[in-house]
Design an enzyme around this catalytic site. Sequence first.
Site, short mmCIF file in Angstrom:
data_model
loop_
_atom_site.label_atom_id
_atom_site.label_comp_id
_atom_site.label_asym_id
_atom_site.label_seq_id
_atom_site.Cartn_x
_atom_site.Cartn_y
_atom_site.Cartn_z
N TYR A 1 -93.10 2.73 51.58
CA TYR A 1 -93.11 1.28 51.81
C TYR A 1 -93.60 0.65 50.51
O TYR A 1 -94.81 0.73 50.22
CB TYR A 1 -94.06 0.91 52.95
CG TYR A 1 -93.62 1.31 54.33
CD1 TYR A 1 -92.48 0.75 54.90
CD2 TYR A 1 -94.35 2.21 55.09
CE1 TYR A 1 -92.07 1.10 56.19
CE2 TYR A 1 -93.95 2.56 56.38
CZ TYR A 1 -92.81 2.00 56.92
OH TYR A 1 -92.41 2.33 58.18
N ASP B 1 -85.99 -1.70 56.17
CA ASP B 1 -85.87 -2.49 57.41
C ASP B 1 -87.21 -2.99 57.92
O ASP B 1 -87.34 -3.36 59.07
CB ASP B 1 -85.18 -1.65 58.50
CG ASP B 1 -85.94 -0.37 58.82
OD1 ASP B 1 -87.13 -0.27 58.50
OD2 ASP B 1 -85.33 0.55 59.42
N HIS C 1 -84.44 2.34 62.49
CA HIS C 1 -85.84 2.74 62.61
C HIS C 1 -86.13 3.22 64.04
O HIS C 1 -87.22 3.00 64.59
CB HIS C 1 -86.73 1.54 62.25
CG HIS C 1 -88.06 1.87 61.63
ND1 HIS C 1 -88.37 1.59 60.32
CD2 HIS C 1 -89.18 2.44 62.14
CE1 HIS C 1 -89.61 1.96 60.06
NE2 HIS C 1 -90.13 2.50 61.14
#
Length: 359
Positions: free
Chosen positions: A135, A163, A254
Amino acid sequence: MGAPVNVREFEDLARERLDPVHYDYFASGAQDEVTVRANEAAFARLALLPRVLRGAGTPRLGVTVLGDEASMPVMLAPTAFHRLAHPDAERATARAAAKAGVIMIAAMLSTVAIEEVAAEARKAAPDPALWFQLYPQPDPAFTEAVVRRAEAAGCRALVVTADSPALGRNERGDRNGFHDLPPGVRCENLREPGDPARTGHVRQVVLSPGISWDDLDRLRGVTDLPIVVKGVLRPDDARLAVERGADAVIVSNHGGRQLDTVPASITRLAPVAEAVAGRVPVLLDGGVRRGTDVIKALALGADAVAIGRPALWGLAAGGEDGVTEVLGLLRRELENALVLCGCAAPQETGPDLVQEGAC
Ligand SMILES: Cc1cc2nc3c(=O)[nH]c(=O)nc-3n(C[C@H](O)[C@H](O)[C@H](O)COP(=O)(O)O)c2cc1C
Ligand SMILES: O=C(O)C(=O)c1ccccc1
């Protein structure tokens, strides 16, 4: 119950073993969980159209993805917090993946440091294929420090989760009051010994609404590792990813944990693969529970698939052996599905094998 004979039975075992709050964390998705259910249901709506009398013999399952040889086109998707499933945590997952010769994408939010995950994988196989999920953080120095650790640990690709400009709304988590990890469980990749601001508390990770294609450019300037963009559902975004230098894309929602009511990932595979047009590998995750699911994804344009929850069910049910067994089940099911479809290898599948509906 006897030994599980399929992946869903591993979920039943995991449910029995896990703290219900942690089971909910793994199983849940965003809001009404429409997309969680859709991911599995969409595979069931696709029918297979096997070819007969092809004399294809026993199928080979091996594939090469971004230069990494894998024993089958099934990899481990990045999932956070394996310590909640089993005390051996990501160590066990890494050993099982390496032993099985499958690619593991280690999560940035692992509860075991990436250096230790890599060391465990190397105990199980001489040259394990480990990728690292990232991330990107608003602080570029912190992002770079994490990337350097992944590189130094021997990770061979960076998987950027695209996402997640915010965390999805998880109502089971809210109901259960699950907002923190248990005492002593940390996000070890977020820790910086000597820096009191970096204790590895989960709240130190920022899912930044500012994340953009510029972050990809910045990463490109920081590392020579292949960069994989995870969470693509649209052809226009897939084209942008390739133009921005992505080395692969993962079609993914996800596991239905981010924006609810997005389509099942398998329904977005063919449009994305068409836009990518063979320029980079296309991977898929979301709802893969059967060898027949794997072959459907391969047929519709995936070079490989990844599993999220199934590996967690295996880990919760039996640690390293449980993950090994889940991977073994999928391997045997995929081999069976390929031979029954008249295919000698994953590369022999094409869209003619799949029919929409009527199933
Ligand atoms: C418990 C859990 C934690 C996850 N954590 C992450 C994560 O940290 N980073 C990420 O990119 N994806 C994460 N994912 C999403 C998975 O990588 C993957 O997209 C999804 O699980 C695939 O669907 P499946 O569980 O139906 O196989 C997580 C999924 C689950 C179930
Ligand atoms: O649970 C997840 O799916 C996930 O990706 C995540 C992201 C931030 C904090 C905790 C989990």
